[in-house]
Scaffold this active site. Sequence first.
Site, PDB file in Angstrom:
ATOM      1  N   TYR A 128      -2.530  -5.664  15.548  1.00  0.00           N
ATOM      2  CA  TYR A 128      -2.740  -4.790  14.465  1.00  0.00           C
ATOM      3  C   TYR A 128      -1.989  -3.507  14.950  1.00  0.00           C
ATOM      4  CZ  TYR A 128      -4.683  -7.837  10.671  1.00  0.00           C
ATOM      5  OH  TYR A 128      -4.886  -9.079   9.754  1.00  0.00           O
ATOM      6  N   HIS A 149      -7.162 -10.032  -3.163  1.00  0.00           N
ATOM      7  CA  HIS A 149      -6.135  -9.102  -3.002  1.00  0.00           C
ATOM      8  C   HIS A 149      -5.131  -8.909  -4.357  1.00  0.00           C
ATOM      9  CE1 HIS A 149      -7.330  -7.185   0.870  1.00  0.00           C
ATOM     10  NE2 HIS A 149      -7.514  -8.445   1.430  1.00  0.00           N
ATOM     11  N   ARG A 158       0.842  -1.294   0.170  1.00  0.00           N
ATOM     12  CA  ARG A 158       0.018  -0.293  -0.074  1.00  0.00           C
ATOM     13  C   ARG A 158       0.748   1.437   0.162  1.00  0.00           C
ATOM     14  NH1 ARG A 158      -2.465  -4.165   2.420  1.00  0.00           N
ATOM     15  NH2 ARG A 158      -4.954  -4.478   1.688  1.00  0.00           N
ATOM     16  N   ASP A 208      -0.182  -6.925  -3.029  1.00  0.00           N
ATOM     17  CA  ASP A 208      -1.551  -6.662  -2.743  1.00  0.00           C
ATOM     18  C   ASP A 208      -2.159  -5.887  -3.460  1.00  0.00           C
ATOM     19  OD1 ASP A 208      -3.893  -6.184  -0.957  1.00  0.00           O
ATOM     20  OD2 ASP A 208      -2.871  -6.760   0.601  1.00  0.00           O
ATOM     21  N   TRP A 250       0.031  -2.642   8.724  1.00  0.00           N
ATOM     22  CA  TRP A 250      -0.617  -2.263   7.368  1.00  0.00           C
ATOM     23  C   TRP A 250      -0.605  -0.661   7.053  1.00  0.00           C
ATOM     24  CZ3 TRP A 250      -1.831  -6.725   5.097  1.00  0.00           C
ATOM     25  CH2 TRP A 250      -1.961  -7.881   5.892  1.00  0.00           C
ATOM     26  N   THR A 251      -0.569  -0.526   5.986  1.00  0.00           N
ATOM     27  CA  THR A 251       0.260   1.030   5.959  1.00  0.00           C
ATOM     28  C   THR A 251      -1.080   1.855   5.109  1.00  0.00           C
ATOM     29  OG1 THR A 251       1.507   0.217   3.800  1.00  0.00           O
ATOM     30  CG2 THR A 251       2.584   0.200   6.146  1.00  0.00           C
ATOM     31  N   GLU A 252      -2.249   1.378   4.906  1.00  0.00           N
ATOM     32  CA  GLU A 252      -3.139   2.309   4.236  1.00  0.00           C
ATOM     33  C   GLU A 252      -3.096   3.832   4.839  1.00  0.00           C
ATOM     34  OE1 GLU A 252      -5.586  -1.623   4.583  1.00  0.00           O
ATOM     35  OE2 GLU A 252      -3.973  -0.590   5.490  1.00  0.00           O
ATOM     36  N   ASP A 284      -6.726 -14.387   2.288  1.00  0.00           N
ATOM     37  CA  ASP A 284      -7.776 -13.727   2.874  1.00  0.00           C
ATOM     38  C   ASP A 284      -8.723 -12.967   2.221  1.00  0.00           C
ATOM     39  OD1 ASP A 284      -5.342 -12.177   2.707  1.00  0.00           O
ATOM     40  OD2 ASP A 284      -6.363 -10.467   3.991  1.00  0.00           O
ATOM     41  N   GLU A 285      -9.789 -12.726   2.625  1.00  0.00           N
ATOM     42  CA  GLU A 285     -10.857 -11.745   2.271  1.00  0.00           C
ATOM     43  C   GLU A 285     -11.022 -11.773   0.665  1.00  0.00           C
ATOM     44  OE1 GLU A 285     -10.492  -8.017   5.261  1.00  0.00           O
ATOM     45  OE2 GLU A 285      -8.806  -8.109   3.577  1.00  0.00           O
TER      46      GLU A 285
END
Length: 691
Positions: free
Chosen positions: A420, A273, A167, A196, A470-472, A328-329
């Site tokens: 997280y 992703h 990200r 991702d 995580w780096t959003e 995932d997801e």
Amino acid sequence: MNSKKWNITGLVVLLLFVAVTGCQKQTNELSVLPRPQSVEYHRGVFTVTPSTPIYLNLPETGRQALADYLQTTTLSAQPVSVVPVASGAIELNLNEGDDSFPDHEAYQLVITRKKVEISAAGEAGLFYGLQTVLQMLDNGDGQTLSAVTINDAPRFPYRGMHLDVSRNFFDKGFVKKQLDAMARFKMNRFHWHLTDGAGWRIEIKKYPKLTSFAAWRPFDELQEWWTGGRTFCDQNDPRATGGYYTQDDIREVVAYAAARHITVIPEIEMPGHSEEVLATYPELSCSGKPYTNEDFCPGSEKTFEFLENVLLEVMELFPSEYIHIGGDEAPKTSWKTCPRCQKRIADEQLSDVEELQSYMIRRIEKFLNAHGRKLIGWDEIRQGGLSSTATVMSWRGTEGGIAAVKAGNQAIMTPGKYCYLDAYQDAPKTQPLTIGGYTTLDKVYSFEPVPDSLDSGEAKRILGVQGNLWTEFISTPEHAEYMLYPRILALAEIGWSPAENKDGADFRRRALKAVEVLEKKGYHPFPLDQEVGDKPESFEPVEHIAIGKKVVYNHPYSKSYTAGGDTTLVDGVRGGWMYNDDRWQGFIDGDFDVVIDLEEITPIKEISAEFMQLKGPYVWVPKQVIISVSADGEQYGTLAVVDNDIPEEEETLQFKTFGWQGESQARYVRYQALSNGIAGGWLFTDEIVIR
């Protein structure tokens, strides 16, 4: 009494008191992190001078690696010797085959006035003993070491840190700097989230467009890219923002980590992703069109050809036992209508798309196993069934890990609630914008990776813990370090130190010292000594007439955010800064509608409830609140209709109380909070206060 005899006796007592209190002072001032398994204190100190030699009895390769590492530390000026020294030295003795050590990472450190001796059965153990010495020097005056005997070994074999570079990209220099910190605190697994939907970050020779196109976006900030079409651009585009690691960069980082006894585990996301890959090679998607699908098409052999080719190059670069495949997801929406996917389901006699995902995971796992590697993935890889050799990384709580070990798999615990590190770590108004959540240092430290529901055999299949960044909302190296430290240190201690040695107050003391030293070494940790703390309302119970009364839910609360269950809204307990503190109750994709039975007709002057809004995780205040009362529970009269005035576009955390004040009486109070209708949106409240 003879006065001379009394004076001598008194002097002896005084000296004993000084010795005992001096020893106690040493105990309190040892600031090693993670906390050693056992420490025995002695009198005296060893002084390190510029001429103090460091004796290494390791084989040549290990000796040279450790000597090179020493040049990066506060012991860089010390002469390194391969000849034993009678006294006055720092000795590192490798005793291979010594079964008195429980594993290759265990060590014994003995410091006397005459010398410092580190002993271990493995090179990793010597390295970790050295870290203890380095911390003692850095935390003190840089010269004196208190006389101690330390016997130490890790609780878990896996002590990990995860970094998302998809990200937002961080260069190899930044990565190496974090590996230094990991080594200092005895962490041994670096989970490198290289791919991702926001960007591909590893050079693959066979597919050059992954780094000439999928690694670049025409937006400086991720949030602009997210709302601006989520497109990619050519590396030479003047708007291009991003980056990637060449294969030489990867080799350099892997070698740097290995010298610090850290294994680098790469993650190559599949099946979901994967938007960046499918924008670049759309033939790997179900539709065959760029910017259309999120998941690889498992009905196509081209997908497996691509993934296997990528993994061949990945395995050439990373010697790690594990290869992380994400998992995932994955929405799997396109698979339901894709002819190729449906044919695969029929041909393989699968029941649905969940089993199709399992087919894909198992097939990739067989490929990895054939090349001497093991598969690891997020807990969704269990969907549709999982082979016994795969390892599960449990992030959606601990339930996935529990189910995995009960089924015979190994698991790593990394639940979002505790692990997280992109969540707020202090009062949100004082912190940079995050995606949401509130995870303080104390909260991380409270995590216990082995649930009580596991027996001793199952507990052994919990390999360890991991902290994830995580780096959003994190685009700079300084911000990333601010979010990592000191919280990752809590997980370092959880992964290393025995559970029975946990001491929150002592850990905080040592963490404060660690933050101070990290700052001196050029890191940018959160200033723990300036911590504001949780929402003031969360510390004191609120008194009101509805406490303990029956609450009827006309719409159910989410199983993910139950808080205290049916009593949550009338237990007198207010929530903190964020919805994940087990005090806020959550409702998704619908209205909040409850009735409180006060048991008898009661005079009422106030009815109110507080809601929060944070756009990132889709948490909204209601668009409107309706408050009504009834004497019989059938006929209701409206007391108030309160509209929201906080815009949906507001990015920062907001709180709003929706309430009524006046004069009324009733037995039943109905409180309705209407959703704004945004799909996937949440409503959170903590208490309905009635006075």
